[in-house]
Design a protein around this motif. Structure first.
Motif, PDB file in Angstrom:
ATOM      1  N   ARG A 112      -6.225   6.224   4.704  1.00 32.89           N
ATOM      2  CA  ARG A 112      -6.126   6.719   3.320  1.00 32.89           C
ATOM      3  C   ARG A 112      -5.074   5.908   2.574  1.00 32.89           C
ATOM      4  N   ALA A 113      -5.305   4.610   2.533  1.00 39.47           N
ATOM      5  CA  ALA A 113      -4.362   3.693   1.903  1.00 39.47           C
ATOM      6  C   ALA A 113      -4.832   3.291   0.514  1.00 39.47           C
ATOM      7  N   THR A 114      -3.900   3.328  -0.430  1.00 38.42           N
ATOM      8  CA  THR A 114      -4.150   2.816  -1.773  1.00 38.42           C
ATOM      9  C   THR A 114      -3.420   1.496  -1.914  1.00 38.42           C
ATOM     10  N   VAL A 115      -4.138   0.440  -2.305  1.00 37.00           N
ATOM     11  CA  VAL A 115      -3.541  -0.890  -2.431  1.00 37.00           C
ATOM     12  C   VAL A 115      -2.958  -1.042  -3.831  1.00 37.00           C
ATOM     13  N   TYR A 116      -1.692  -1.487  -3.893  1.00 37.77           N
ATOM     14  CA  TYR A 116      -1.014  -1.659  -5.167  1.00 37.77           C
ATOM     15  C   TYR A 116      -0.678  -3.118  -5.471  1.00 37.77           C
ATOM     16  N   TYR A 141       4.772   3.395  -8.450  1.00 34.33           N
ATOM     17  CA  TYR A 141       3.585   2.558  -8.662  1.00 34.33           C
ATOM     18  C   TYR A 141       2.608   3.176  -9.662  1.00 34.33           C
ATOM     19  N   ASP A 142       2.553   4.498  -9.687  1.00 38.50           N
ATOM     20  CA  ASP A 142       1.634   5.182 -10.599  1.00 38.50           C
ATOM     21  C   ASP A 142       2.237   5.419 -11.986  1.00 38.50           C
ATOM     22  N   ARG A 184       4.813   5.951  -4.352  1.00 38.95           N
ATOM     23  CA  ARG A 184       3.658   6.204  -5.213  1.00 38.95           C
ATOM     24  C   ARG A 184       4.060   6.587  -6.643  1.00 38.95           C
ATOM     25  N   VAL A 200       0.831  -1.200   0.000  1.00 41.25           N
ATOM     26  CA  VAL A 200       0.000   0.000   0.000  1.00 41.25           C
ATOM     27  C   VAL A 200       0.865   1.249   0.000  1.00 41.25           C
ATOM     28  N   ARG A 201       0.248   2.359  -0.314  1.00 45.19           N
ATOM     29  CA  ARG A 201       0.836   3.669  -0.084  1.00 45.19           C
ATOM     30  C   ARG A 201      -0.195   4.492   0.665  1.00 45.19           C
TER      31      ARG A 201
END
Length: 247
Positions: free
Chosen positions: A24-28, A231-232, A228, A15-16
């Protein structure tokens, strides 16, 4: 200068977080070992791994994921997150972790951290995480009354490998790295500093590389952590490593 791709672990997933907020975690991804190997294939020789859950509980919560990363990654793994006892430090080094990052313990038990730095030369990194200039601990959930520079100076002659400076307000936000504050910390302490928080693209790498550590290993920027942006797809890892090497 070293580029450290970041693998932050929450409940076994990659995550980030935004500004260190667990809500407020975005799973990658859900295969940390596979991600580690992907970074290796792209040229990474170093990883920065964080047990986010462990940062809050004070003990390993993502051990199996970390073990899988260390087992498969052919380079060096730098690990942080809730490592606050000698048993934990020794256990991770025995497993094959190259460096341990200590943040909360650096504030609450500095003599212990200094003892670990003496016991494991070149193996301890002190995290000085800043929220509005003050040191944040316990997974960044608590903000102390100690200024970042004051904490960092306590470890000037302690034998730590480097400092890890994160501007929490920029972390995971793609606002650009706080280069001035990072360089100022390196100059004030004479210690190598790893930059973290807000890297958004190759320009951050280029600017930081201009302030890389000296030939004798003192002061300056030792490395930069990116999560991030990688990953993005905003930052190409191979290009970042090439830029960091050129300086």
């Amino acid at each position: 200068m070293i580029v450290f791709p970041a693998i932050d672990l929450k409940a076994g997933q990659i995550v980030r977080l935004a500004e260190g907020d667990m809500a407020r975690a975005t799973v990658y991804g859900d295969d940390p070992a596979a991600q580690a190997m992907l970074f290796s294939e792209q040229g990474a020789e170093y990883l920065h791994v964080v047990d986010l859950d462990g940062s809050f509980t004070g003990h390993a919560e993502n051990r199996s994921a970390v073990e899988a990363i260390v087992e498969c990654f052919p380079g060096h793994v730098q690990l942080g997150g809730g490592i606050r006892t000698r048993e934990a430090v020794e256990g991770w080094f025995d497993l094959g972790v190259s460096r341990i990052v200590m943040g909360t313990a650096a504030l609450t038990n500095p003599e212990f951290v200094k003892d670990m730095a003496r016991a494991f030369p070149g193996g301890i990194v002190v995290a000085v995480d800043a929220r509005d200039g003050m040191v944040a601990t316990q997974g960044w959930s608590e903000v102390s009354t100690v200024r970042v520079g004051d904490l960092a100076r306590r470890f000037q002659d302690a034998g730590v490998a480097s400092l890890l400076f994160t501007d929490i307000g920029r972390d995971g936000m793609l606002k650009g790295c706080n280069i001035d504050a990072t360089v100022d910390l390196a100059r004030a302490t004479g210690l190598p500093v790893i930059a973290s928080g807000g890297v958004k693209g190759i320009d951050d790498i280029r600017m930081l590389a201009l302030h890389a550590v000296t030939a004798d290993g003192h002061g300056g920027i030792e490395g930069v952590i990116s999560g991030r942006a990688l990953y993005d797809g905003r930052l190409d890892l191979a290009a970042a490593i090439a830029m960091a090497v050129r300086g």
